[in-house]
Design an enzyme around this catalytic site. Sequence first.
Site, mmCIF file in Angstrom:
data_model
loop_
_atom_site.group_PDB
_atom_site.id
_atom_site.type_symbol
_atom_site.label_atom_id
_atom_site.label_comp_id
_atom_site.label_asym_id
_atom_site.label_seq_id
_atom_site.Cartn_x
_atom_site.Cartn_y
_atom_site.Cartn_z
ATOM 1 N N SER A 7 56.263 -84.882 120.623
ATOM 2 C CA SER A 7 56.379 -84.823 119.171
ATOM 3 C C SER A 7 56.215 -83.383 118.712
ATOM 4 O O SER A 7 55.172 -82.770 118.952
ATOM 5 C CB SER A 7 55.293 -85.678 118.514
ATOM 6 O OG SER A 7 55.209 -85.323 117.141
ATOM 7 N N HIS A 32 60.795 -86.055 119.712
ATOM 8 C CA HIS A 32 60.289 -86.963 118.676
ATOM 9 C C HIS A 32 60.032 -86.147 117.408
ATOM 10 O O HIS A 32 59.304 -85.153 117.429
ATOM 11 C CB HIS A 32 59.007 -87.639 119.172
ATOM 12 C CG HIS A 32 58.484 -88.695 118.251
ATOM 13 N ND1 HIS A 32 59.003 -89.971 118.182
ATOM 14 C CD2 HIS A 32 57.473 -88.670 117.349
ATOM 15 C CE1 HIS A 32 58.338 -90.685 117.292
ATOM 16 N NE2 HIS A 32 57.401 -89.909 116.759
ATOM 17 N N ASP A 34 58.795 -86.204 113.618
ATOM 18 C CA ASP A 34 57.962 -86.957 112.669
ATOM 19 C C ASP A 34 58.198 -86.506 111.239
ATOM 20 O O ASP A 34 57.909 -85.360 110.882
ATOM 21 C CB ASP A 34 56.482 -86.763 113.027
ATOM 22 C CG ASP A 34 56.071 -87.577 114.240
ATOM 23 O OD1 ASP A 34 56.336 -88.798 114.247
ATOM 24 O OD2 ASP A 34 55.501 -86.991 115.182
ATOM 25 N N MET A 36 57.194 -86.996 107.398
ATOM 26 C CA MET A 36 56.126 -87.514 106.535
ATOM 27 C C MET A 36 56.330 -87.020 105.109
ATOM 28 O O MET A 36 56.744 -85.874 104.906
ATOM 29 C CB MET A 36 54.764 -87.042 107.056
ATOM 30 C CG MET A 36 54.518 -87.424 108.515
ATOM 31 S SD MET A 36 52.859 -86.965 109.014
ATOM 32 C CE MET A 36 52.914 -87.383 110.757
ATOM 33 N N HIS A 65 61.341 -90.342 113.453
ATOM 34 C CA HIS A 65 60.347 -91.338 113.056
ATOM 35 C C HIS A 65 60.062 -91.133 111.578
ATOM 36 O O HIS A 65 59.367 -90.193 111.201
ATOM 37 C CB HIS A 65 59.089 -91.141 113.923
ATOM 38 C CG HIS A 65 57.944 -92.019 113.536
ATOM 39 N ND1 HIS A 65 56.679 -91.846 114.053
ATOM 40 C CD2 HIS A 65 57.864 -93.085 112.695
ATOM 41 C CE1 HIS A 65 55.872 -92.765 113.548
ATOM 42 N NE2 HIS A 65 56.563 -93.513 112.712
ATOM 43 N N MET A 67 58.307 -91.707 108.307
ATOM 44 C CA MET A 67 57.107 -92.206 107.643
ATOM 45 C C MET A 67 57.265 -91.853 106.176
ATOM 46 O O MET A 67 56.567 -90.979 105.633
ATOM 47 C CB MET A 67 55.851 -91.563 108.275
ATOM 48 C CG MET A 67 55.571 -92.097 109.670
ATOM 49 S SD MET A 67 54.501 -91.013 110.644
ATOM 50 C CE MET A 67 55.713 -89.891 111.319
ATOM 51 N N GLY A 141 50.303 -90.393 110.304
ATOM 52 C CA GLY A 141 50.006 -89.324 109.352
ATOM 53 C C GLY A 141 49.558 -88.024 110.000
ATOM 54 O O GLY A 141 49.772 -86.957 109.437
ATOM 55 N N ASP A 174 53.309 -94.491 120.337
ATOM 56 C CA ASP A 174 53.130 -93.237 119.605
ATOM 57 C C ASP A 174 51.689 -93.129 119.119
ATOM 58 O O ASP A 174 51.252 -93.926 118.294
ATOM 59 C CB ASP A 174 54.112 -93.214 118.422
ATOM 60 C CG ASP A 174 54.103 -91.900 117.660
ATOM 61 O OD1 ASP A 174 53.356 -90.979 118.028
ATOM 62 O OD2 ASP A 174 54.868 -91.808 116.673
ATOM 63 N N GLY A 175 50.965 -92.124 119.617
ATOM 64 C CA GLY A 175 49.634 -91.829 119.116
ATOM 65 C C GLY A 175 48.575 -91.831 120.199
ATOM 66 O O GLY A 175 48.335 -92.845 120.855
ATOM 67 N N SER A 197 50.023 -83.718 120.580
ATOM 68 C CA SER A 197 49.011 -82.713 120.899
ATOM 69 C C SER A 197 48.850 -82.522 122.400
ATOM 70 O O SER A 197 48.644 -81.392 122.865
ATOM 71 C CB SER A 197 47.678 -83.084 120.243
ATOM 72 O OG SER A 197 47.322 -84.420 120.540
HETATM 73 C C1 DX5 Z 1 51.547 -89.703 113.940
HETATM 74 C C2 DX5 Z 1 52.879 -89.324 114.561
HETATM 75 C C3 DX5 Z 1 52.826 -89.027 116.008
HETATM 76 C C4 DX5 Z 1 51.956 -87.858 116.374
HETATM 77 C C5 DX5 Z 1 51.368 -88.127 117.720
HETATM 78 O O1 DX5 Z 1 51.766 -90.184 112.672
HETATM 79 O O2 DX5 Z 1 53.819 -90.377 114.390
HETATM 80 O O3 DX5 Z 1 54.124 -88.880 116.553
HETATM 81 O O4 DX5 Z 1 52.633 -86.640 116.433
HETATM 82 O O5 DX5 Z 1 50.481 -87.103 118.015
HETATM 83 P P1 DX5 Z 1 49.426 -87.215 119.188
HETATM 84 O O6 DX5 Z 1 50.213 -87.402 120.469
HETATM 85 O O7 DX5 Z 1 48.700 -85.928 119.106
HETATM 86 O O8 DX5 Z 1 48.583 -88.426 118.897
HETATM 87 ZN ZN ZN Z 2 55.780 -90.346 115.492
#
Ligand code: DX5
Ligand code: ZN
Length: 225
Positions: A7, A32, A34, A36, A65, A67, A141, A174-175, A197
């Site tokens: 991500s 990926h 994200d 938001m 993705h 959100m 988030g 994811d997460g 991360s």
């Molecule tokens: C959270 C995102 C994830 C996020 C995951 O809302 O959808 O894709 O980047 O990050 P890590 O792998 O650090 O949990």
């Molecule tokens: Zn995501």
Amino acid sequence: MYRLAPSILSANFAKLGQEVTDVIDSGADIIHFDVMDNHYVPNLTIGPLVCEALRPVTDAIIDVHLMVQPVDRIIPDFAKAGANIISFHPEASNHIDRTIGLIKEQGCKAGLVFNPATPLHYLDHVLDKLDLVLIMSVNPGFGGQTFIPEALNKLRAVRKRIDASGKDIMLEIDGGVKVDNIAEIARAGADTFVAGSAVYQAGKDADPHRYDSIVAAFRAELAKV
Ligand code: DX5
Ligand code: ZN
């Protein structure tokens, strides 16, 4: 086949193109992306213009993705910007089947995303139309949160439903995915692994091979499954 999807939420935004090409050159499969909106989730990230800017720098699949709420308005913009997969949260759409249709009409693969407390019944009448199911193992988030173990039960349940459907549907997590839990997550049925991360914090210098060892560490864990 297992796919690793870093991500870019945790990448260095000041050199995003390089962050994408370097992680793919290190052996990752999917980017990926994200999105938001500071409305559906309490954070604000990147949109179609950034997707469009990244499209020419990589041939890798761009996995968007969303959100965001509302969802439909922004889908054609991401399709035009070169997204390959577009996923959305059922709570963020007033008409889930219509949103899936819209994504597919635009020539993209469609995914439905389940928050930790979102029940799987949203799959009941649309599973056959989906290309991807994304199980959130954190509340959406932010990057860097801790994996919620109940997601493993959800993965097992979705794996059964996908296998029973006989369709080729990706099952993404994811997460909080790390080297020390990815094998267990794969055993629960996931085939596509988002890691933000864990990947991007592994390489903070300018070495183009800075992600080789973290990608290899994930692959080595997956090889044990
Ligand atoms: C959270 C995102 C994830 C996020 C995951 O809302 O959808 O894709 O980047 O990050 P890590 O792998 O650090 O949990
Ligand atoms: Zn995501």
